[in-house]
Design a protein around this motif. Structure first.
Motif, PDB file in Angstrom:
ATOM      1  N   GLN A 235       0.781  -1.261   0.097  1.00  0.00           N
ATOM      2  CA  GLN A 235      -0.172  -0.005   0.165  1.00  0.00           C
ATOM      3  C   GLN A 235       0.893   1.246   0.065  1.00  0.00           C
ATOM      4  O   GLN A 235       0.475   2.198  -0.562  1.00  0.00           O
ATOM      5  CB  GLN A 235      -0.850   0.082   1.123  1.00  0.00           C
ATOM      6  N   ILE A 236       1.998   1.144   0.725  1.00  0.00           N
ATOM      7  CA  ILE A 236       2.926   2.319   0.711  1.00  0.00           C
ATOM      8  C   ILE A 236       3.422   2.453  -0.670  1.00  0.00           C
ATOM      9  O   ILE A 236       3.479   3.781  -1.247  1.00  0.00           O
ATOM     10  CB  ILE A 236       3.888   2.021   1.593  1.00  0.00           C
ATOM     11  N   ALA A 239       0.981   4.031  -2.842  1.00  0.00           N
ATOM     12  CA  ALA A 239       0.740   5.536  -2.723  1.00  0.00           C
ATOM     13  C   ALA A 239       1.883   6.465  -3.204  1.00  0.00           C
ATOM     14  O   ALA A 239       1.620   7.414  -3.721  1.00  0.00           O
ATOM     15  CB  ALA A 239       0.587   5.756  -1.216  1.00  0.00           C
ATOM     16  N   ARG A 266       2.671  13.325  -4.498  1.00  0.00           N
ATOM     17  CA  ARG A 266       2.444  12.058  -3.997  1.00  0.00           C
ATOM     18  C   ARG A 266       2.830  11.895  -2.587  1.00  0.00           C
ATOM     19  O   ARG A 266       3.979  12.343  -2.226  1.00  0.00           O
ATOM     20  CB  ARG A 266       2.726  10.885  -4.597  1.00  0.00           C
ATOM     21  N   VAL A 268       2.311   9.394   1.675  1.00  0.00           N
ATOM     22  CA  VAL A 268       1.468   8.455   2.244  1.00  0.00           C
ATOM     23  C   VAL A 268       1.705   8.848   3.803  1.00  0.00           C
ATOM     24  O   VAL A 268       2.522   9.318   4.120  1.00  0.00           O
ATOM     25  CB  VAL A 268       2.480   7.145   1.987  1.00  0.00           C
ATOM     26  N   GLU A 269       0.666   8.457   4.440  1.00  0.00           N
ATOM     27  CA  GLU A 269       0.382   8.937   5.753  1.00  0.00           C
ATOM     28  C   GLU A 269       0.897   7.785   6.806  1.00  0.00           C
ATOM     29  O   GLU A 269       0.460   6.765   6.567  1.00  0.00           O
ATOM     30  CB  GLU A 269      -0.807   9.367   6.111  1.00  0.00           C
ATOM     31  N   ARG A 274       2.755  13.059   6.955  1.00  0.00           N
ATOM     32  CA  ARG A 274       2.680  12.618   5.819  1.00  0.00           C
ATOM     33  C   ARG A 274       4.254  12.448   5.136  1.00  0.00           C
ATOM     34  O   ARG A 274       5.055  13.358   5.491  1.00  0.00           O
ATOM     35  CB  ARG A 274       2.022  13.775   5.003  1.00  0.00           C
TER      36      ARG A 274
END
Length: 291
Positions: A235-236, A239, A266, A268-269, A274
């Protein structure tokens, strides 16, 4: 020919199985973990001959033919080449052959079926009486796959400067130079998939996942993430616009905390912060803890 083609067509995920098995056969003969080799051109003559046998062994297993299953198929000769043609013996004339060609430099492979007749062979013979497949022979091949992708041999395709930096790495702060080389592999090669064979070859040590876990810990202080096949890592990677690693693959990238001047890049949290891919002008900062 029809029986052979029909059987191959019945193998689930044939293209993926064949590609992975060719890569595994190449890596097994290179034996980078023990030798540090990554280029098939460095093999000795006996090893190059052995490579064909290994390709056959790995493909029979991938195609569900190991252990003598489907004797009518396993009796079909499998001829492998990494050049532009195949060399066939007199006993192949009149018989169906499986023809496999793969190029590590081009990262491509072909799989075809041919019933060999004299008109398919060039006139010249070597001292064993073998002949090369002619242009007419090549045009008569029934192609199961043509120009299919082969998993990349990463070290073979690195530019000279990057490769030299990785293979010559020494770090007094790291107990093992193998670990130092692994660290530099992920420090230098960012945004590209790195397979376990490349890690073992660089480290010249067997446990690639452990080398990667240790590299992840070392490089976190430089803001470099090493992402694996785990769902949260995937998922990272998505993202941040990175390729998604599969099992025994990783991808690294340097990240920084997002600032207002980064605009709509772009991100990712992670843990409420972030993170985005670092640019060349971004200062190095400690990265997030993926654990």
């Amino acid at each position: 020919m029809e029986d052979v083609v029909a059987y191959l067509d019945s193998v689930p995920n044939l293209r993926e199985r064949t590609a992975v098995s060719l890569r595994a056969a190449f890596d097994s003969v290179l034996d980078g973990e023990r030798t540090g080799r990554y280029d098939l051109n460095t093999l000795g003559m006996s090893e190059k001959t052995y490579l064909g046998s290994r390709v056959g062994h790995f493909l029979w297993e991938a195609w569900g033919l190991k252990g003598g299953k489907h004797a009518d198929i396993t009796s079909v000769p499998l001829k492998f080449t990494w050049t532009n043609t195949w060399v066939l013996a007199p006993e192949h004339i009149g018989h169906v052959c499986l023809l496999v060609r793969a190029s590590d430099t081009q990262s491509r492979w072909d799989l075809g079926v041919l019933k060999v007749v004299p008109e398919h062979l060039n006139q010249g013979r070597n001292r064993d009486g073998k002949q090369t497949l002619s242009a007419a022979g090549k045009s008569a091949i029934h192609w199961v796959f043509k120009d299919a992708p082969l998993p990349e041999n990463l070290l073979l395709h690195l530019d000279h400067q990057s490769l030299a930096q990785v293979l010559s790495s020494e770090d007094d702060d790291v107990a093992s130079s193998g670990q130092a080389r692994t660290n530099d592999l992920f420090r230098v090669v960012q945004g590209r998939l790195v397979g376990s064979a490349a890690v073992r070859t660089v480290a010249m040590q067997p446990d690639a996942p452990k080398r990667v876990r240790d590299a992840r810990r070392h490089l976190c202080r430089e803001g470099i993430l090493i992402l694996g096949h785990q769902l949260n890592h995937a998922q990272i990677a998505k993202a941040l616009g990175l390729p998604r690693p599969l099992k025994d693959q990783w991808v690294s990238i340097r990240v920084v905390r997002q600032r207002p001047d980064h605009g709509d890049a772009r991100f990712v949290e992670l843990d409420g912060t972030r993170w985005m891919v670092a640019g060349p002008d971004d200062l190095v900062e400690n990265g997030p803890n993926l654990s």
